[in-house]
Design a protein around this motif. Sequence first.
Motif: not given
Lengths: 216, 216
Positions: A97-100, A104-105, A146-148, A199-200
Amino acid sequence: MNLNARPLDANPLAHDRVYRQLRSRIMHGDLPPGHALTLRGIGKEYEVSMTPAREAVRRLAAEGALTMSASGRISTPELSNERIEELAALRALIEVELASRALPRAHFALIERLQTINNAVSEAVAHRDAVGYIRTNLEFHRTLYLRAQAPAMLAMAETVWLQMGPTMRALYGRLRRTEPPHFHRLIIAALRAGDEPGLRLAVRTDVTQGLRMLAT
Amino acid sequence: MNLNARPLDANPLAHDRVYRQLRSRIMHGDLPPGHALTLRGIGKEYEVSMTPAREAVRRLAAEGALTMSASGRISTPELSNERIEELAALRALIEVELASRALPRAHFALIERLQTINNAVSEAVAHRDAVGYIRTNLEFHRTLYLRAQAPAMLAMAETVWLQMGPTMRALYGRLRRTEPPHFHRLIIAALRAGDEPGLRLAVRTDVTQGLRMLAT
DNA sequence: GAAGCGGCTTTGTGATCACAATAATAACAT
DNA sequence: ATGTTATTATTGTGATCACAAAGCCGCTTC
Protein backbone atom coordinates in the motif's frame (compact mmCIF):
# COMPACT_ATOMS: atom_id res chain seq x y z
CA MET A 1 23.81 19.95 46.92
CA ASN A 2 21.96 18.53 43.99
CA LEU A 3 22.82 14.90 43.68
CA ASN A 4 20.49 14.42 40.73
CA ALA A 5 22.04 17.07 38.57
CA ARG A 6 22.77 15.90 35.09
CA PRO A 7 26.02 16.90 33.39
CA LEU A 8 25.63 20.16 31.55
CA ASP A 9 26.96 18.73 28.32
CA ALA A 10 24.55 15.81 28.36
CA ASN A 11 21.68 15.78 25.95
CA PRO A 12 18.34 16.24 27.63
CA LEU A 13 15.77 13.44 27.47
CA ALA A 14 18.04 10.62 28.53
CA HIS A 15 15.39 7.96 28.11
CA ASP A 16 14.75 9.05 24.55
CA ARG A 17 18.42 8.81 23.68
CA VAL A 18 18.63 5.32 25.17
CA TYR A 19 15.43 4.36 23.36
CA ARG A 20 16.67 5.50 19.98
CA GLN A 21 20.04 3.82 20.23
CA LEU A 22 18.60 0.54 21.46
CA ARG A 23 15.90 0.66 18.80
CA SER A 24 18.44 1.16 16.07
CA ARG A 25 20.57 -1.71 17.28
CA ILE A 26 17.60 -4.05 17.47
CA MET A 27 16.10 -3.07 14.13
CA HIS A 28 19.39 -3.51 12.31
CA GLY A 29 20.10 -6.91 13.74
CA ASP A 30 22.88 -5.97 16.13
CA LEU A 31 21.43 -8.31 18.75
CA PRO A 32 20.66 -11.99 18.18
CA PRO A 33 17.24 -13.44 19.08
CA GLY A 34 16.89 -14.26 22.75
CA HIS A 35 19.66 -11.90 23.82
CA ALA A 36 19.16 -10.96 27.47
CA LEU A 37 19.34 -7.38 28.73
CA THR A 38 19.22 -5.85 32.21
CA LEU A 39 18.11 -2.42 33.33
CA ARG A 40 21.30 -1.88 35.28
CA GLY A 41 23.39 -3.05 32.36
CA ILE A 42 21.67 -0.68 29.96
CA GLY A 43 22.01 2.12 32.48
CA LYS A 44 25.71 1.49 32.84
CA GLU A 45 26.23 1.28 29.08
CA TYR A 46 24.51 4.59 28.41
CA GLU A 47 25.59 6.23 31.66
CA VAL A 48 22.13 6.75 33.07
CA SER A 49 20.29 5.41 36.07
CA MET A 50 17.74 2.65 35.97
CA THR A 51 14.82 5.02 35.48
CA PRO A 52 15.45 6.12 31.90
CA ALA A 53 16.63 2.62 31.04
CA ARG A 54 13.32 1.29 32.28
CA GLU A 55 11.32 3.75 30.22
CA ALA A 56 13.24 2.95 27.07
CA VAL A 57 12.77 -0.77 27.63
CA ARG A 58 9.07 -0.35 28.39
CA ARG A 59 8.60 1.57 25.18
CA LEU A 60 10.48 -0.98 23.10
CA ALA A 61 8.54 -3.80 24.71
CA ALA A 62 5.30 -2.05 23.77
CA GLU A 63 6.47 -2.01 20.15
CA GLY A 64 7.38 -5.69 20.23
CA ALA A 65 11.10 -4.98 19.91
CA LEU A 66 11.74 -6.62 23.28
CA THR A 67 9.88 -9.25 25.22
CA MET A 68 9.50 -9.43 28.97
CA SER A 69 9.14 -12.75 30.74
CA ALA A 70 6.57 -13.27 33.47
CA SER A 71 9.20 -12.30 36.03
CA GLY A 72 10.10 -9.18 34.07
CA ARG A 73 13.30 -10.42 32.50
CA ILE A 74 14.15 -8.57 29.31
CA SER A 75 15.30 -10.12 26.06
CA THR A 76 15.06 -9.78 22.31
CA PRO A 77 12.21 -11.87 20.88
CA GLU A 78 12.63 -15.39 19.53
CA LEU A 79 9.97 -15.61 16.86
CA SER A 80 8.15 -18.80 15.98
CA ASN A 81 7.74 -19.67 12.31
CA GLU A 82 4.04 -18.82 12.51
CA ARG A 83 4.88 -15.40 13.92
CA ILE A 84 7.40 -14.80 11.17
CA GLU A 85 4.83 -15.71 8.54
CA GLU A 86 2.38 -13.28 10.10
CA LEU A 87 4.86 -10.46 10.21
CA ALA A 88 5.85 -11.08 6.61
CA ALA A 89 2.18 -10.99 5.62
CA LEU A 90 1.81 -7.68 7.47
CA ARG A 91 4.83 -6.31 5.66
CA ALA A 92 3.29 -7.34 2.37
CA LEU A 93 -0.05 -5.71 3.18
CA ILE A 94 1.31 -2.43 4.48
CA GLU A 95 4.32 -1.96 2.24
CA VAL A 96 2.45 -2.72 -0.96
CA GLU A 97 0.00 0.00 0.00
CA LEU A 98 2.82 2.40 0.86
CA ALA A 99 4.57 1.73 -2.44
CA SER A 100 1.33 2.21 -4.31
CA ARG A 101 0.77 5.56 -2.64
CA ALA A 102 4.34 6.60 -3.33
CA LEU A 103 4.17 5.73 -7.02
CA PRO A 104 2.44 8.90 -8.29
CA ARG A 105 4.99 11.02 -6.43
CA ALA A 106 8.09 9.03 -7.42
CA HIS A 107 10.06 11.40 -9.62
CA PHE A 108 13.47 10.97 -11.19
CA ALA A 109 15.49 12.19 -8.23
CA LEU A 110 13.89 9.63 -5.95
CA ILE A 111 14.48 6.76 -8.36
CA GLU A 112 18.10 7.78 -8.71
CA ARG A 113 18.47 7.85 -4.94
CA LEU A 114 16.97 4.40 -4.70
CA GLN A 115 19.52 3.15 -7.17
CA THR A 116 22.36 4.61 -5.15
CA ILE A 117 21.06 2.93 -2.00
CA ASN A 118 20.64 -0.28 -3.90
CA ASN A 119 24.31 -0.24 -4.85
CA ALA A 120 25.12 -0.08 -1.16
CA VAL A 121 22.84 -3.07 -0.63
CA SER A 122 24.72 -5.02 -3.29
CA GLU A 123 28.01 -4.14 -1.68
CA ALA A 124 26.83 -5.30 1.74
CA VAL A 125 25.69 -8.58 0.19
CA ALA A 126 29.03 -9.00 -1.56
CA HIS A 127 30.88 -8.48 1.72
CA ARG A 128 28.47 -10.83 3.54
CA ASP A 129 27.79 -7.97 5.96
CA ALA A 130 24.47 -8.99 7.50
CA VAL A 131 23.99 -5.84 9.58
CA GLY A 132 24.96 -3.61 6.66
CA TYR A 133 22.59 -5.47 4.41
CA ILE A 134 19.67 -5.07 6.79
CA ARG A 135 20.37 -1.38 7.31
CA THR A 136 20.70 -0.48 3.64
CA ASN A 137 17.79 -2.70 2.66
CA LEU A 138 15.51 -0.97 5.16
CA GLU A 139 16.84 2.39 4.00
CA PHE A 140 15.82 1.46 0.47
CA HIS A 141 12.28 0.69 1.53
CA ARG A 142 11.95 3.66 3.86
CA THR A 143 13.18 6.07 1.21
CA LEU A 144 10.46 4.87 -1.13
CA TYR A 145 7.70 4.85 1.47
CA LEU A 146 8.49 8.32 2.75
CA ARG A 147 7.08 9.55 -0.54
CA ALA A 148 3.72 8.05 0.31
CA GLN A 149 3.13 10.81 2.87
CA ALA A 150 1.53 8.32 5.19
CA PRO A 151 3.30 8.55 8.56
CA ALA A 152 0.97 6.21 10.45
CA MET A 153 1.43 3.47 7.87
CA LEU A 154 5.19 3.97 7.81
CA ALA A 155 5.27 3.74 11.59
CA MET A 156 3.41 0.45 11.41
CA ALA A 157 5.85 -0.90 8.84
CA GLU A 158 8.80 0.14 10.98
CA THR A 159 7.28 -1.56 13.99
CA VAL A 160 7.19 -4.79 12.00
CA TRP A 161 10.82 -4.27 10.98
CA LEU A 162 11.70 -3.77 14.64
CA GLN A 163 10.08 -7.02 15.66
CA MET A 164 11.89 -8.91 12.93
CA GLY A 165 15.31 -7.29 13.49
CA PRO A 166 17.04 -9.96 15.58
CA THR A 167 15.49 -12.79 13.56
CA MET A 168 16.51 -11.21 10.26
CA ARG A 169 20.07 -11.04 11.44
CA ALA A 170 19.96 -14.73 12.31
CA LEU A 171 18.44 -15.59 8.94
CA TYR A 172 20.75 -13.51 6.79
CA GLY A 173 23.70 -14.51 8.90
CA ARG A 174 23.32 -18.15 8.01
CA LEU A 175 22.66 -17.26 4.41
CA ARG A 176 25.53 -17.58 1.95
CA ARG A 177 24.36 -15.65 -1.06
CA THR A 178 26.22 -13.13 -3.10
CA GLU A 179 23.48 -12.24 -5.57
CA PRO A 180 22.58 -8.59 -5.71
CA PRO A 181 18.97 -7.87 -4.76
CA HIS A 182 16.94 -8.85 -7.81
CA PHE A 183 13.53 -7.62 -6.68
CA HIS A 184 14.84 -4.17 -5.88
CA ARG A 185 15.61 -3.80 -9.56
CA LEU A 186 12.06 -4.86 -10.37
CA ILE A 187 10.73 -2.24 -7.96
CA ILE A 188 12.84 0.46 -9.58
CA ALA A 189 11.79 -0.63 -13.06
CA ALA A 190 8.11 -0.57 -12.12
CA LEU A 191 8.52 2.90 -10.60
CA ARG A 192 10.16 4.15 -13.76
CA ALA A 193 7.42 2.67 -15.94
CA GLY A 194 4.61 3.88 -13.69
CA ASP A 195 3.43 0.28 -13.59
CA GLU A 196 1.33 -0.03 -10.44
CA PRO A 197 0.42 -3.72 -10.65
CA GLY A 198 4.04 -4.54 -11.38
CA LEU A 199 5.17 -2.42 -8.44
CA ARG A 200 2.75 -4.11 -6.07
CA LEU A 201 3.92 -7.54 -7.15
CA ALA A 202 7.58 -6.62 -6.94
CA VAL A 203 7.24 -5.21 -3.43
CA ARG A 204 5.18 -8.14 -2.22
CA THR A 205 7.73 -10.59 -3.59
CA ASP A 206 10.70 -8.71 -2.22
CA VAL A 207 9.15 -8.48 1.21
CA THR A 208 8.09 -12.11 1.50
CA GLN A 209 11.17 -13.67 -0.07
CA GLY A 210 12.73 -14.15 3.36
CA LEU A 211 10.18 -16.84 4.03
CA ARG A 212 11.69 -19.00 1.36
CA MET A 213 14.93 -19.08 3.30
CA LEU A 214 13.02 -20.45 6.26
CA ALA A 215 11.30 -23.14 4.28
CA THR A 216 14.58 -24.84 3.41
CA MET B 1 9.95 -0.16 58.49
CA ASN B 2 9.28 -0.75 54.86
CA LEU B 3 7.80 2.41 53.45
CA ASN B 4 7.55 0.93 49.97
CA ALA B 5 5.46 -2.05 50.97
CA ARG B 6 2.44 -2.55 48.82
CA PRO B 7 -0.87 -3.58 50.40
CA LEU B 8 -1.14 -7.34 50.62
CA ASP B 9 -4.53 -7.43 48.92
CA ALA B 10 -3.36 -5.38 45.98
CA ASN B 11 -2.73 -7.08 42.68
CA PRO B 12 0.94 -7.24 41.79
CA LEU B 13 2.16 -5.40 38.70
CA ALA B 14 0.61 -2.05 39.46
CA HIS B 15 1.80 -0.49 36.23
CA ASP B 16 0.12 -3.22 34.22
CA ARG B 17 -3.17 -2.70 36.00
CA VAL B 18 -3.02 1.03 35.37
CA TYR B 19 -2.07 0.37 31.75
CA ARG B 20 -4.98 -1.95 31.11
CA GLN B 21 -7.59 0.27 32.69
CA LEU B 22 -6.37 3.39 30.91
CA ARG B 23 -6.14 1.51 27.64
CA SER B 24 -9.68 0.28 27.94
CA ARG B 25 -11.00 3.74 28.68
CA ILE B 26 -9.16 5.25 25.73
CA MET B 27 -10.07 2.54 23.24
CA HIS B 28 -13.75 2.71 24.12
CA GLY B 29 -13.98 6.45 23.83
CA ASP B 30 -14.26 7.31 27.49
CA LEU B 31 -11.95 10.27 26.99
CA PRO B 32 -12.47 13.02 24.39
CA PRO B 33 -9.68 14.00 21.99
CA GLY B 34 -7.17 16.39 23.52
CA HIS B 35 -8.02 15.41 27.08
CA ALA B 36 -5.07 16.21 29.35
CA LEU B 37 -3.70 13.77 31.90
CA THR B 38 -1.02 14.07 34.58
CA LEU B 39 1.17 11.45 36.16
CA ARG B 40 0.25 12.54 39.65
CA GLY B 41 -3.42 12.57 38.73
CA ILE B 42 -3.27 9.06 37.33
CA GLY B 43 -1.31 7.92 40.36
CA LYS B 44 -3.90 9.35 42.70
CA GLU B 45 -6.81 7.87 40.74
CA TYR B 46 -5.34 4.36 40.77
CA GLU B 47 -3.68 4.71 44.18
CA VAL B 48 -0.12 4.23 42.97
CA SER B 49 2.94 6.44 42.89
CA MET B 50 4.21 8.28 39.85
CA THR B 51 6.47 5.42 38.79
CA PRO B 52 3.87 2.88 37.62
CA ALA B 53 1.75 5.72 36.22
CA ARG B 54 4.73 6.80 34.15
CA GLU B 55 5.32 3.33 32.81
CA ALA B 56 1.68 2.90 31.83
CA VAL B 57 1.68 6.27 30.09
CA ARG B 58 4.94 5.55 28.32
CA ARG B 59 3.56 2.30 27.04
CA LEU B 60 0.32 3.86 25.84
CA ALA B 61 2.25 6.67 24.16
CA ALA B 62 4.33 4.08 22.32
CA GLU B 63 1.12 2.58 20.98
CA GLY B 64 -0.23 5.94 19.87
CA ALA B 65 -3.00 5.91 22.46
CA LEU B 66 -1.57 9.04 24.08
CA THR B 67 0.55 11.87 22.76
CA MET B 68 3.25 13.70 24.61
CA SER B 69 4.04 17.32 23.86
CA ALA B 70 7.60 18.54 23.53
CA SER B 71 7.55 19.43 27.22
CA GLY B 72 6.20 16.02 28.14
CA ARG B 73 2.58 16.98 28.71
CA ILE B 74 0.23 14.04 28.28
CA SER B 75 -3.04 14.08 26.39
CA THR B 76 -5.25 11.96 24.20
CA PRO B 77 -4.52 12.52 20.50
CA GLU B 78 -6.39 14.99 18.32
CA LEU B 79 -6.27 13.41 14.90
CA SER B 80 -6.14 15.36 11.68
CA ASN B 81 -8.41 14.31 8.84
CA GLU B 82 -5.42 12.94 6.95
CA ARG B 83 -4.44 10.84 9.93
CA ILE B 84 -7.97 9.51 10.27
CA GLU B 85 -8.01 8.54 6.61
CA GLU B 86 -4.73 6.73 7.05
CA LEU B 87 -5.89 4.82 10.09
CA ALA B 88 -9.10 3.86 8.33
CA ALA B 89 -7.06 2.59 5.39
CA LEU B 90 -4.94 0.56 7.79
CA ARG B 91 -8.06 -0.88 9.37
CA ALA B 92 -9.30 -1.86 5.93
CA LEU B 93 -6.01 -3.53 5.00
CA ILE B 94 -5.51 -5.48 8.19
CA GLU B 95 -9.08 -6.35 9.09
CA VAL B 96 -9.96 -7.55 5.61
CA GLU B 97 -7.02 -9.93 5.86
CA LEU B 98 -8.06 -11.03 9.35
CA ALA B 99 -11.62 -11.67 8.23
CA SER B 100 -10.40 -13.59 5.24
CA ARG B 101 -8.24 -15.79 7.43
CA ALA B 102 -11.10 -16.32 9.88
CA LEU B 103 -13.58 -17.34 7.19
CA PRO B 104 -12.53 -21.01 6.82
CA ARG B 105 -12.78 -21.44 10.59
CA ALA B 106 -16.06 -19.58 11.08
CA HIS B 107 -18.50 -22.25 12.20
CA PHE B 108 -22.08 -21.96 13.29
CA ALA B 109 -21.37 -21.21 16.95
CA LEU B 110 -19.21 -18.24 16.01
CA ILE B 111 -21.78 -16.81 13.62
CA GLU B 112 -24.46 -17.12 16.26
CA ARG B 113 -22.25 -15.35 18.76
CA LEU B 114 -21.63 -12.55 16.28
CA GLN B 115 -25.36 -12.15 15.89
CA THR B 116 -25.84 -11.89 19.64
CA ILE B 117 -23.15 -9.22 19.85
CA ASN B 118 -24.70 -7.44 16.92
CA ASN B 119 -27.99 -7.21 18.80
CA ALA B 120 -26.12 -5.43 21.58
CA VAL B 121 -24.67 -3.07 18.97
CA SER B 122 -28.17 -2.29 17.70
CA GLU B 123 -29.35 -1.63 21.24
CA ALA B 124 -26.47 0.75 21.92
CA VAL B 125 -27.28 2.61 18.71
CA ALA B 126 -30.95 2.80 19.67
CA HIS B 127 -30.04 4.26 23.05
CA ARG B 128 -27.56 6.67 21.46
CA ASP B 129 -24.92 5.23 23.78
CA ALA B 130 -21.67 6.16 22.04
CA VAL B 131 -19.35 4.34 24.45
CA GLY B 132 -21.55 1.26 24.41
CA TYR B 133 -21.66 1.33 20.65
CA ILE B 134 -17.89 1.51 20.32
CA ARG B 135 -17.35 -1.25 22.84
CA THR B 136 -19.84 -3.70 21.32
CA ASN B 137 -18.77 -2.84 17.79
CA LEU B 138 -15.15 -3.60 18.59
CA GLU B 139 -16.21 -6.76 20.38
CA PHE B 140 -17.98 -7.84 17.19
CA HIS B 141 -14.84 -7.37 15.13
CA ARG B 142 -12.50 -8.90 17.71
CA THR B 143 -14.68 -11.98 18.08
CA LEU B 144 -14.45 -12.58 14.36
CA TYR B 145 -10.74 -11.87 14.08
CA LEU B 146 -9.80 -14.11 16.99
CA ARG B 147 -10.70 -17.00 14.72
CA ALA B 148 -7.98 -15.96 12.30
CA GLN B 149 -5.32 -17.27 14.73
CA ALA B 150 -3.10 -14.31 13.86
CA PRO B 151 -2.12 -12.57 17.10
CA ALA B 152 0.34 -10.12 15.57
CA MET B 153 -2.23 -8.90 13.07
CA LEU B 154 -4.90 -8.64 15.73
CA ALA B 155 -2.53 -6.63 17.89
CA MET B 156 -1.93 -4.24 14.99
CA ALA B 157 -5.66 -3.83 14.46
CA GLU B 158 -6.19 -3.14 18.15
CA THR B 159 -3.44 -0.55 18.10
CA VAL B 160 -5.31 1.26 15.35
CA TRP B 161 -8.53 1.06 17.35
CA LEU B 162 -6.67 2.51 20.33
CA GLN B 163 -5.46 5.47 18.34
CA MET B 164 -8.93 6.17 17.02
CA GLY B 165 -10.73 5.72 20.35
CA PRO B 166 -11.15 9.33 21.45
CA THR B 167 -11.90 10.50 17.90
CA MET B 168 -14.50 7.78 17.38
CA ARG B 169 -16.28 8.90 20.49
CA ALA B 170 -16.35 12.46 19.20
CA LEU B 171 -17.61 11.32 15.80
CA TYR B 172 -20.30 8.99 17.03
CA GLY B 173 -21.27 11.39 19.77
CA ARG B 174 -22.26 14.05 17.29
CA LEU B 175 -24.00 11.48 15.14
CA ARG B 176 -27.76 11.18 15.44
CA ARG B 177 -28.55 7.89 13.82
CA THR B 178 -30.74 5.09 15.05
CA GLU B 179 -30.20 2.63 12.20
CA PRO B 180 -28.89 -0.76 13.22
CA PRO B 181 -25.51 -1.64 11.73
CA HIS B 182 -26.22 -2.64 8.16
CA PHE B 183 -22.75 -3.84 7.19
CA HIS B 184 -22.50 -6.17 10.14
CA ARG B 185 -25.42 -8.08 8.65
CA LEU B 186 -23.58 -8.26 5.36
CA ILE B 187 -20.52 -9.64 7.15
CA ILE B 188 -22.60 -12.31 8.86
CA ALA B 189 -24.34 -13.22 5.60
CA ALA B 190 -21.02 -13.56 3.78
CA LEU B 191 -19.65 -15.74 6.58
CA ARG B 192 -22.68 -17.99 6.39
CA ALA B 193 -22.39 -18.28 2.61
CA GLY B 194 -18.64 -18.83 2.68
CA ASP B 195 -18.40 -15.91 0.24
CA GLU B 196 -14.86 -14.57 0.59
CA PRO B 197 -15.06 -11.68 -1.91
CA GLY B 198 -18.34 -10.58 -0.34
CA LEU B 199 -16.81 -10.80 3.13
CA ARG B 200 -13.82 -8.71 2.14
CA LEU B 201 -16.04 -6.05 0.63
CA ALA B 202 -18.40 -6.02 3.61
CA VAL B 203 -15.56 -5.65 6.12
CA ARG B 204 -13.84 -2.96 4.09
CA THR B 205 -17.06 -1.00 3.77
CA ASP B 206 -17.97 -1.36 7.43
CA VAL B 207 -14.55 -0.27 8.54
CA THR B 208 -14.28 2.78 6.31
CA GLN B 209 -17.86 3.99 6.65
CA GLY B 210 -16.85 6.30 9.47
CA LEU B 211 -15.05 8.40 6.92
CA ARG B 212 -18.34 9.27 5.30
CA MET B 213 -19.46 10.92 8.52
CA LEU B 214 -16.38 13.09 8.39
CA ALA B 215 -16.93 14.17 4.80
CA THR B 216 -20.27 15.76 5.59
C1' DG C 1 -8.69 46.52 26.54
C1' DA C 2 -4.26 44.11 25.17
C1' DA C 3 0.37 43.08 25.89
C1' DG C 4 4.26 42.48 28.87
C1' DC C 5 5.98 41.02 33.52
C1' DG C 6 6.51 39.24 38.13
C1' DG C 7 5.47 35.64 41.16
C1' DC C 8 3.68 31.01 42.30
C1' DT C 9 2.09 26.41 41.06
C1' DT C 10 2.00 22.40 38.45
C1' DT C 11 4.37 18.85 36.01
C1' DG C 12 7.66 15.62 33.89
C1' DT C 13 12.48 13.83 34.61
C1' DG C 14 16.08 11.33 36.63
C1' DA C 15 18.49 9.44 40.77
C1' DT C 16 18.34 6.57 44.67
C1' DC C 17 16.75 3.32 47.84
C1' DA C 18 14.33 -0.85 50.07
C1' DC C 19 12.29 -4.91 48.94
C1' DA C 20 10.82 -9.44 47.01
C1' DA C 21 11.42 -12.75 43.74
C1' DT C 22 14.11 -15.07 40.61
C1' DA C 23 18.40 -17.07 38.93
C1' DA C 24 23.00 -18.74 39.86
C1' DT C 25 26.23 -20.91 42.62
C1' DA C 26 28.13 -23.69 46.27
C1' DA C 27 27.78 -27.43 49.35
C1' DC C 28 26.37 -31.75 50.31
C1' DA C 29 24.57 -36.42 50.23
C1' DT C 30 23.66 -40.54 47.81
C1' DA D 1 28.99 -38.41 38.80
C1' DT D 2 24.28 -36.81 39.84
C1' DG D 3 20.53 -34.82 41.88
C1' DT D 4 19.08 -31.82 45.99
C1' DT D 5 19.28 -28.18 49.11
C1' DA D 6 20.97 -23.92 51.14
C1' DT D 7 23.17 -19.65 50.35
C1' DT D 8 24.40 -15.71 47.69
C1' DA D 9 24.01 -12.57 43.84
C1' DT D 10 21.27 -10.46 40.46
C1' DT D 11 17.23 -8.18 38.84
C1' DG D 12 12.74 -5.78 38.22
C1' DT D 13 9.31 -2.99 40.95
C1' DG D 14 7.52 0.81 43.29
C1' DA D 15 8.09 4.89 46.41
C1' DT D 16 10.18 9.18 47.24
C1' DC D 17 12.78 13.17 46.52
C1' DA D 18 15.18 17.34 44.26
C1' DC D 19 15.14 19.95 40.37
C1' DA D 20 14.13 22.62 36.14
C1' DA D 21 11.06 23.98 32.93
C1' DA D 22 6.63 25.05 31.53
C1' DG D 23 2.04 26.75 32.50
C1' DC D 24 -0.91 29.98 35.06
C1' DC D 25 -2.66 34.07 37.30
C1' DG D 26 -2.86 38.63 38.78
C1' DC D 27 -0.78 43.04 38.23
C1' DT D 28 0.94 46.82 35.82
C1' DT D 29 1.52 49.86 31.95
C1' DC D 30 0.58 52.06 27.70
